[in-house]
Scaffold this motif. Structure first.
Motif: not given
Length: 250
Positions: A13-23, A58-61
């Motif tokens: 939800e935060t990534a979508e709200a902030e337009g972030l490409p990765f978590i 979009m999940i990166v480790r």
């Protein structure tokens, strides 16, 4: 598990709200080893032996190749404090039991380099799965055809040229692409067996999605579309022309 679901819901939800490409999340090599063992005990294929992948959507480790001890030492060197979850050592939980009891026992009694062996296995399986995934994607693209009202459809004739293992991989990947719940191993094998048997049939994949098969092709359809077509045919029973039949019954 409930906490994990809530965390990831918040991340997405935060990534979508902030337009972030990765978590970016903080799994280490030790987390990967624990996951490999948990998957092995559940009963798994190659995917489970890979453990936690370096990326998934979009999940990166970014620190998946670092051991837990290495990360703690880096933090100490730079004077950075960290927080230990109080539940991490409670062996009532399976993962903690593997971490606190099983892995130390294996290291002491079986192989002192056990973790390094598991990390190497994860990397090898990961590389093989990448090749396998690329081959499966090529098979799906080659099998694809257009048979309305199917969401996705494949040519029946093309499927005769792929092995059973390749067919099962194609079914799994297609389900994932459509965002469908994963079929169990038994149901996936059953679906592949139906395809090999041929004929005309319908197989329920999810609540609203059915897989339909005929000599013309195999397709994933919304159940509503199937009902509408069957109803149309039943209302026009006097019409017996081939074209009046649903495509999966031809």
């Amino acid at each position: 598990m409930a906490g994990r679901r809530e965390r990831y819901t918040h991340f997405f939800e935060t990534a979508e709200a902030e337009g972030l490409p990765f978590i970016a999340v903080g799994h280490s090599a030790d987390d990967r080893i624990e996951t490999q063992l948990m998957n092995l005990f559940r009963g798994t294929g190659l995917l489970g032996l890979r453990g936690i992948p370096e990326t998934r959507g979009m999940i990166v480790r970014p620190i998946i190749d670092f051991r837990r001890g290495e990360l703690r030492e880096l933090l100490r060197m730079h004077g950075v404090e960290w927080r230990e979850d109080a539940s991490n050592t409670d062996t009532i939980y399976k993962r903690n039991k593997i971490r606190e009891e099983l892995i130390p026992w294996i290291r002491e009694n079986m192989n002192p380099n056990f973790e390094s062996v598991m990390i190497g296995l994860a990397r090898q399986v990961d590389a093989e799965l990448e090749c396998k995934s690329a081959r499966t994607a090529r098979n799906i693209d080659a099998a694809a055809t257009d048979i309305p009202p199917a969401i996705v459809s494949w040519s029946s004739s093309y499927l005769k040229n792929v092995s059973d293992i390749e067919l099962i991989d194609m079914l799994r990947m297609q389900g994932s692409r459509l965002g469908l719940p994963s079929l169990s191993r038994d149901r996936t094998v059953k679906l592949a067996g139906l395809i090999r048997r041929g004929g005309c049939w319908r197989f329920q994949w999810a609540k609203d999605i059915e897989v339909c098969y005929s000599s013309r092709g195999i397709g994933w359809l919304h159940r509503g579309n199937i009902r509408e077509r069957v109803k149309s045919v039943e209302e026009n029973k006097q019409k017996t022309l081939k074209d009046e039949l649903p495509w999966w019954a031809r």
